[in-house]
Design a protein around this motif. Sequence first.
Motif, short mmCIF file in Angstrom:
data_model
loop_
_atom_site.label_atom_id
_atom_site.label_comp_id
_atom_site.label_asym_id
_atom_site.label_seq_id
_atom_site.Cartn_x
_atom_site.Cartn_y
_atom_site.Cartn_z
N TYR A 194 58.63 -77.90 38.46
CA TYR A 194 60.05 -77.54 38.45
C TYR A 194 60.83 -78.08 39.63
N GLY A 195 60.12 -78.50 40.68
CA GLY A 195 60.79 -79.14 41.80
C GLY A 195 61.46 -78.17 42.77
N THR A 196 62.23 -78.74 43.68
CA THR A 196 62.79 -77.95 44.79
C THR A 196 64.04 -77.17 44.39
N ALA A 197 64.59 -77.42 43.20
CA ALA A 197 65.80 -76.70 42.79
C ALA A 197 65.52 -75.24 42.48
N VAL A 198 64.25 -74.90 42.24
CA VAL A 198 63.88 -73.52 41.93
C VAL A 198 63.29 -72.85 43.16
N GLU B 41 51.06 -71.04 41.17
CA GLU B 41 52.31 -71.14 41.92
C GLU B 41 52.57 -72.58 42.37
N GLU B 42 51.52 -73.27 42.83
CA GLU B 42 51.65 -74.66 43.27
C GLU B 42 51.98 -75.58 42.10
N LEU B 43 51.33 -75.35 40.96
CA LEU B 43 51.62 -76.15 39.77
C LEU B 43 53.06 -75.96 39.33
N ASN B 44 53.50 -74.72 39.30
CA ASN B 44 54.86 -74.43 38.87
C ASN B 44 55.88 -75.13 39.76
N THR C 204 51.88 -78.92 29.08
CA THR C 204 51.05 -79.83 29.88
C THR C 204 50.70 -79.18 31.22
N MET C 205 51.64 -78.43 31.78
CA MET C 205 51.34 -77.67 33.00
C MET C 205 50.21 -76.67 32.72
N PHE C 206 50.29 -75.99 31.59
CA PHE C 206 49.21 -75.08 31.20
C PHE C 206 47.88 -75.85 31.08
N ALA C 207 47.96 -77.04 30.50
CA ALA C 207 46.75 -77.85 30.32
C ALA C 207 46.14 -78.21 31.67
N MET D 272 43.79 -67.99 41.52
CA MET D 272 44.51 -68.45 40.33
C MET D 272 46.02 -68.33 40.51
N CYS D 273 46.45 -67.26 41.16
CA CYS D 273 47.89 -67.11 41.42
C CYS D 273 48.40 -68.23 42.33
N GLN D 274 47.59 -68.58 43.33
CA GLN D 274 48.00 -69.65 44.24
C GLN D 274 48.06 -70.99 43.51
N GLN D 275 47.03 -71.30 42.72
CA GLN D 275 47.01 -72.56 41.97
C GLN D 275 48.19 -72.64 41.01
#
Length: 600
Positions: A499-503, A492-495, A463-466, A487-490
């Motif tokens: 995944y939240g703040t734990a990563v 990175e923000e999606l990821n 779904t993140m890929f979508a 694209m790298c910025q977008q």
Amino acid sequence: MDSKNLKTRNQIDNKYKWNIEAMISDESIIDGALEDIEKQAGEYAKAYGGRLTSDAATLLSAFKERDSIWRELEKIYVYARMRRDEDNSDSRYQAMSSKCNAVIAAVSAALAFFTPELLSASEDDVMGFVDKEPGLEEYRFAIKDTFRQKAHILSQPEENIMAQMSEVTGATNDIFTMLNNADMKFPEITDEDGDKVAVTHGNYITFMESHDRGVRKAAYEAMYDPYKSLINTIATCYNYNTKSDVINARIRKYESARAAALSGDNIPGEVYDNLVNVVNKNLPTMHRYVELRKEMLGLDKMYMYDMYVPLIQLPKKQVPYEEGLDIMRAGLSPLGQEYIDRMNEGISQGWIDVYENKGKTSGAYSFGSYDSYPYILLNYTDTLKDVFTIVHEMGHSMHSSYTRQYQPYIYGSHSIFTAEVASTVNESLLMRYLLDKETDLEMRRYLLNMHLEEFRTTLFRQTMFAEFEDMTHRAIESGQVLTADSMCQQYEELNAKYYGTAVEKDDTIKYEWARIPHFYNAFYVYKYATGYSAATAISNKILTDGEPARKAYIEFLKTGESDYPIQLLKIAGVDMSSPEPVEKAMETFNSLLDEFEKLV
């Protein structure tokens, strides 16, 4: 299979290779066959152009001959592609595959008059032919579906141009495939045993699941370094791939590239949006799982290369291929003896290409033509995860086997929307089988973690890929250019959102988009997530309702493309036009996480 010493193709035992010779035993006939097909297509255009809808008999004859041309060409194309996938560095099959693509473009151009000419007639008149001519009954749904899309079909000369351009507009996919599978070289790392090993697409996830953090980090960096060094080239390739999607959609008068992609299956845009919205609402549960992962790994700082290692460390146990087949047979037994017998026959016939070799296409797939076996490509490395891969791809192949027996050629394939259901039902059944019979507490924890990971990587990650695909296409549609930086910025923000703040943030994960082959087939990946949701519901029905649910599911497997995916899934008892299946899947994820937390 020893992944440290990758074999050449001819070093692999024949019993672990697919029986592709059953498809075409003599390659010397291929060039002549392609020439004949191209000639037939030219003669077809002369025979039927301008008189396609003159009467019912002519229309029926035209449908039958068109099917015959495509059916023969499909067989040769699939053969060439599978041969190329055995070893992408083999120039002979690169050339054969390219020649097939050229003939496909030529045939598409020659037959491009068909749909515009059909649509130039009155729908009432054409359906009158169907009512009058019994042979046309087979084509009723196809004809109705063609008229549904009338607003997006161009004039005959325009369709001819589009067909001729298809060979060029598909180039970005081929360029990325060659770059990714043939030209890109990955560094060596030191594995858990202290040996130097080259990272490959096939062994990467095995390294990422290592309990040696140094190995995980080294493999992570080794995988992404080549993409970083080529990021501007890859970004340019993907930019033009996305532009092609957008331009084609505009030419065909769709409101967006996404609408164009969803139109073929008659999928409402709400299905896509429902998926993204429901998953986004449940991201706090995903974050809870990621926080638990960090805690269980005992890490002060967790990185993306820590996301794949099993949280429960078990003694190393290899699952040889033959043992994996036995596990599959047991896990899929709720589907009935006839299903298992059909599957066993396929294995003995040589459906499966088992091990990785130099130059072999990475990953796994099910592929074949209407007249061939439904072949399976694997890169098996003797892990339990590989057993799930076999089960997944066997789901696709069994779907194809049933469909090709019960449907005519025109409906003999599947939309990805339904295909991913067939594969994931198998995975769900296998997981339930393993959990139900497991009495060892540690192994149960391991399997629950594995199940949670399937949700993470399929429902959440796809779904993140979508979302990323939607963003990139909307950017092009609004006049922007897709650059490597944007694209790298977008991404990175999606990821970070998923995944939240734990990563912890690193300088690597933002390049992940650059290595996803599915992005070159627009708006494809969301179907993994919807398929996973539908499959979760269907497998639960089979296990709780028994025979009625099993029979309904087997009936669904026989339907091919004889109706729209949303309607076909209703045969198996699931309504994907509603957000309910995704919501129910999220409830399952939440309950699995609850149980896992209690056990740890």
